[in-house]
Design an enzyme around this catalytic site. Structure first.
Site, PDB file in Angstrom:
ATOM      1  N   ILE A   1       2.408   5.080   1.091  1.00  0.00           N
ATOM      2  CA  ILE A   1       3.080   5.514   2.325  1.00  0.00           C
ATOM      3  C   ILE A   1       2.052   5.779   3.426  1.00  0.00           C
ATOM      4  O   ILE A   1       1.125   6.574   3.231  1.00  0.00           O
ATOM      5  CB  ILE A   1       3.888   6.813   2.073  1.00  0.00           C
ATOM      6  CG1 ILE A   1       4.874   6.624   0.926  1.00  0.00           C
ATOM      7  CG2 ILE A   1       4.595   7.270   3.340  1.00  0.00           C
ATOM      8  CD1 ILE A   1       5.564   7.928   0.473  1.00  0.00           C
TER       9      ILE A   1
ATOM     10  N   GLY B   1       0.858  -1.180   0.000  1.00  0.00           N
ATOM     11  CA  GLY B   1       0.000   0.000   0.000  1.00  0.00           C
ATOM     12  C   GLY B   1       0.891   1.225   0.000  1.00  0.00           C
ATOM     13  O   GLY B   1       2.105   1.109   0.243  1.00  0.00           O
TER      14      GLY B   1
ATOM     15  N   ASP C   1       6.533  -6.680   5.208  1.00  0.00           N
ATOM     16  CA  ASP C   1       5.771  -5.426   5.088  1.00  0.00           C
ATOM     17  C   ASP C   1       6.078  -4.699   3.783  1.00  0.00           C
ATOM     18  O   ASP C   1       5.823  -3.501   3.654  1.00  0.00           O
ATOM     19  CB  ASP C   1       5.936  -4.524   6.326  1.00  0.00           C
ATOM     20  CG  ASP C   1       7.303  -3.881   6.426  1.00  0.00           C
ATOM     21  OD1 ASP C   1       8.212  -4.233   5.655  1.00  0.00           O
ATOM     22  OD2 ASP C   1       7.471  -2.994   7.293  1.00  0.00           O
TER      23      ASP C   1
ATOM     24  N   ALA D   1      -0.160   3.693   4.662  1.00  0.00           N
ATOM     25  CA  ALA D   1      -1.430   2.954   4.546  1.00  0.00           C
ATOM     26  C   ALA D   1      -1.672   2.022   5.752  1.00  0.00           C
ATOM     27  O   ALA D   1      -2.821   1.698   6.067  1.00  0.00           O
ATOM     28  CB  ALA D   1      -1.441   2.142   3.253  1.00  0.00           C
ATOM     29  N   GLY D   2      -0.582   1.594   6.377  1.00  0.00           N
ATOM     30  CA  GLY D   2      -0.717   0.691   7.529  1.00  0.00           C
ATOM     31  C   GLY D   2      -0.031  -0.656   7.327  1.00  0.00           C
ATOM     32  O   GLY D   2      -0.308  -1.620   8.043  1.00  0.00           O
ATOM     33  N   LYS D   3       0.910  -0.720   6.365  1.00  0.00           N
ATOM     34  CA  LYS D   3       1.588  -1.980   6.028  1.00  0.00           C
ATOM     35  C   LYS D   3       2.311  -2.600   7.216  1.00  0.00           C
ATOM     36  O   LYS D   3       2.110  -3.778   7.520  1.00  0.00           O
ATOM     37  CB  LYS D   3       2.631  -1.757   4.915  1.00  0.00           C
ATOM     38  CG  LYS D   3       2.088  -1.267   3.619  1.00  0.00           C
ATOM     39  CD  LYS D   3       3.191  -1.014   2.626  1.00  0.00           C
ATOM     40  CE  LYS D   3       4.100   0.143   2.967  1.00  0.00           C
ATOM     41  NZ  LYS D   3       3.484   1.468   2.946  1.00  0.00           N
ATOM     42  N   THR D   4       3.177  -1.807   7.862  1.00  0.00           N
ATOM     43  CA  THR D   4       3.983  -2.367   8.951  1.00  0.00           C
ATOM     44  C   THR D   4       3.077  -2.809  10.097  1.00  0.00           C
ATOM     45  O   THR D   4       3.272  -3.873  10.686  1.00  0.00           O
ATOM     46  CB  THR D   4       5.009  -1.316   9.442  1.00  0.00           C
ATOM     47  OG1 THR D   4       5.745  -0.868   8.303  1.00  0.00           O
ATOM     48  CG2 THR D   4       5.963  -1.898  10.461  1.00  0.00           C
ATOM     49  N   THR D   5       2.052  -2.003  10.361  1.00  0.00           N
ATOM     50  CA  THR D   5       1.116  -2.326  11.448  1.00  0.00           C
ATOM     51  C   THR D   5       0.411  -3.645  11.139  1.00  0.00           C
ATOM     52  O   THR D   5       0.382  -4.548  11.991  1.00  0.00           O
ATOM     53  CB  THR D   5       0.068  -1.187  11.576  1.00  0.00           C
ATOM     54  OG1 THR D   5       0.768   0.055  11.694  1.00  0.00           O
ATOM     55  CG2 THR D   5      -0.840  -1.394  12.768  1.00  0.00           C
TER      56      THR D   5
HETATM   57  N1  LIG Z   1      -5.986   0.903  10.412  1.00  0.00           N
HETATM   58  C1  LIG Z   1      -5.396   1.884  11.088  1.00  0.00           C
HETATM   59  N2  LIG Z   1      -6.117   2.734  11.835  1.00  0.00           N
HETATM   60  C2  LIG Z   1      -5.531   3.732  12.508  1.00  0.00           C
HETATM   61  N3  LIG Z   1      -4.202   3.973  12.528  1.00  0.00           N
HETATM   62  C3  LIG Z   1      -3.430   3.154  11.814  1.00  0.00           C
HETATM   63  C4  LIG Z   1      -3.972   2.076  11.063  1.00  0.00           C
HETATM   64  N4  LIG Z   1      -2.950   1.445  10.442  1.00  0.00           N
HETATM   65  C5  LIG Z   1      -1.837   2.092  10.799  1.00  0.00           C
HETATM   66  N5  LIG Z   1      -2.111   3.104  11.634  1.00  0.00           N
HETATM   67  C6  LIG Z   1      -1.151   4.075  12.184  1.00  0.00           C
HETATM   68  O1  LIG Z   1      -0.728   4.868  11.076  1.00  0.00           O
HETATM   69  C7  LIG Z   1       0.677   5.090  11.111  1.00  0.00           C
HETATM   70  C8  LIG Z   1       1.303   4.526   9.839  1.00  0.00           C
HETATM   71  O2  LIG Z   1       1.178   3.108   9.848  1.00  0.00           O
HETATM   72  P1  LIG Z   1       2.325   2.169   9.283  1.00  0.00           P
HETATM   73  O3  LIG Z   1       1.936   0.781   9.597  1.00  0.00           O
HETATM   74  O4  LIG Z   1       3.672   2.642   9.727  1.00  0.00           O
HETATM   75  O5  LIG Z   1       2.158   2.449   7.699  1.00  0.00           O
HETATM   76  P2  LIG Z   1       3.072   1.999   6.462  1.00  0.00           P
HETATM   77  O6  LIG Z   1       3.964   0.883   6.926  1.00  0.00           O
HETATM   78  O7  LIG Z   1       2.107   1.570   5.412  1.00  0.00           O
HETATM   79  O8  LIG Z   1       3.816   3.200   6.021  1.00  0.00           O
HETATM   80  C9  LIG Z   1       1.192   4.439  12.398  1.00  0.00           C
HETATM   81  O9  LIG Z   1       1.260   5.450  13.387  1.00  0.00           O
HETATM   82  C10 LIG Z   1       0.111   3.413  12.744  1.00  0.00           C
HETATM   83  O10 LIG Z   1       0.012   3.220  14.136  1.00  0.00           O
HETATM   84  N1  LIG Z   2      11.536   6.865  -3.133  1.00  0.00           N
HETATM   85  C1  LIG Z   2      11.234   5.783  -2.409  1.00  0.00           C
HETATM   86  N2  LIG Z   2      10.734   5.943  -1.184  1.00  0.00           N
HETATM   87  C2  LIG Z   2      10.416   4.838  -0.497  1.00  0.00           C
HETATM   88  C3  LIG Z   2      10.603   3.538  -1.007  1.00  0.00           C
HETATM   89  N3  LIG Z   2      10.195   2.651  -0.076  1.00  0.00           N
HETATM   90  C4  LIG Z   2       9.791   3.360   0.957  1.00  0.00           C
HETATM   91  N4  LIG Z   2       9.922   4.684   0.724  1.00  0.00           N
HETATM   92  C5  LIG Z   2       9.701   5.776   1.680  1.00  0.00           C
HETATM   93  C6  LIG Z   2       8.281   6.128   1.913  1.00  0.00           C
HETATM   94  C7  LIG Z   2       8.261   6.493   3.365  1.00  0.00           C
HETATM   95  O1  LIG Z   2       8.673   7.829   3.548  1.00  0.00           O
HETATM   96  C8  LIG Z   2       9.330   5.597   3.985  1.00  0.00           C
HETATM   97  C9  LIG Z   2       8.806   4.327   4.603  1.00  0.00           C
HETATM   98  O2  LIG Z   2       7.951   3.654   3.677  1.00  0.00           O
HETATM   99  P1  LIG Z   2       6.502   3.100   4.120  1.00  0.00           P
HETATM  100  O3  LIG Z   2       5.811   2.774   2.829  1.00  0.00           O
HETATM  101  O4  LIG Z   2       6.801   1.925   4.974  1.00  0.00           O
HETATM  102  O5  LIG Z   2       5.832   4.214   4.856  1.00  0.00           O
HETATM  103  O6  LIG Z   2      10.205   5.309   2.930  1.00  0.00           O
HETATM  104  C10 LIG Z   2      11.158   3.387  -2.297  1.00  0.00           C
HETATM  105  O7  LIG Z   2      11.382   2.269  -2.813  1.00  0.00           O
HETATM  106  N5  LIG Z   2      11.473   4.539  -2.957  1.00  0.00           N
END
Ligand SMILES: Nc1ncnc2c1ncn2[C@@H]1O[C@H](COP(=O)(O)OP(=O)(O)O)[C@@H](O)[C@H]1O
Ligand SMILES: Nc1nc2c(ncn2[C@H]2C[C@H](O)[C@@H](COP(=O)(O)O)O2)c(=O)[nH]1
Length: 206
Positions: free
Chosen positions: A13, A11, A86, A15-19
């Site tokens: 940036i 998803g 993630d 979106a909640g991937k790591t969570t």
């Molecule tokens: N479904 C959700 N509802 C509310 N907050 C969320 C949800 N998923 C993630 N978060 C919060 O949003 C932020 C970004 O989530 P994260 O998992 O780091 O996203 P990503 O890995 O996609 O960049 C974190 O602070 C997390 O706790």
């Molecule tokens: N230009 C790129 N930026 C990237 C890539 N993978 C991640 N990211 C950036 C986006 C966020 O600031 C941060 C963490 O990524 P999340 O998607 O986990 O929020 O790193 C990439 O391949 N290229």
């Protein structure tokens, strides 16, 4: 025999991937493969001046993910052990096609294919679809200083790019199960039943 699940959560940036990947790994008791972000030496520079830093940043992400996935292939996939990640390696291309141009993009594509074509690919993708307002709220909630001024236009383009990428994977990799989660409506953090719906869908397709 069915292959072991290799689940990638994807998803745009915030979106909640790591969570979600962390929750799924815990729920299924699968090892978690997590993106390294804080130690990335180019990310804050990229957000200040993308023109100067995009090639270094994309190469850094690519090399790190390549190494992580090479280790994962040896430790888990080749032993038929499940894993949750993630990210999907394809995200490198999604970003690079947006941030690089001309000769740099051509070179990047060649290196991408050279490094990744023989890596094991996830057989499950959980794609979290989220709109601009949701991404912005979550990026603000996460609070990384260098991400607080991300251009909304860049996020909107990435939302579109992810849609295109998922459609491409669905059309070209029929063996990959793609589960789309409505990340605006489904709050798997606050609502355990939303999380259980995602778990049930994965179990059904495993
Ligand atoms: N479904 C959700 N509802 C509310 N907050 C969320 C949800 N998923 C993630 N978060 C919060 O949003 C932020 C970004 O989530 P994260 O998992 O780091 O996203 P990503 O890995 O996609 O960049 C974190 O602070 C997390 O706790
Ligand atoms: N230009 C790129 N930026 C990237 C890539 N993978 C991640 N990211 C950036 C986006 C966020 O600031 C941060 C963490 O990524 P999340 O998607 O986990 O929020 O790193 C990439 O391949 N290229």
């Amino acid at each position: 025999m069915k292959p072991s699940p290799f689940i990638a959560v994807e998803g745009a940036i915030g979106a909640g991937k790591t969570t979600l990947a962390t929750m799924l790994a815990k729920r299924f008791d699968f090892p978690l493969l997590k993106e390294i972000v804080e130690e990335n030496p180019f990310l804050d520079k990229f957000y200040q001046n993308s023109g100067d830093w995009s090639f270094q940043l994309e190469m850094f992400f690519l090399c790190n993910r390549y190494k992580q996935l090479e280790d994962t292939a040896l430790k888990f996939v080749s032993r038929r052990e499940p894993v949750v990640s993630d990210y999907h390696i394809y995200k490198n291309l999604i970003f690079a096609q947006r941030t690089l141009k001309g000769a740099q993009l051509d070179k990047y594509r060649k290196i991408y294919h050279l490094l990744t074509d023989d890596l094991p690919k996830p057989n499950f993708i959980v794609f979290i679809q989220a709109d601009l307002a949701t991404l912005q709220q979550r990026i603000a909630k996460r609070g990384r200083s260098f991400e607080q001024d991300i251009d909304p236009g860049y996020l909107e383009q990435l939302i579109e790019d992810y849609e295109t990428a998922m459609a491409h994977i669905k059309a070209n990799e029929p063996e990959t199960v793609v589960i789309t989660v409505d990340g605006n409506a489904m709050d798997f953090v606050e609502h355990p039943d939303h999380f259980e719906q995602i778990v049930a869908e994965i179990k059904e397709r495993m």
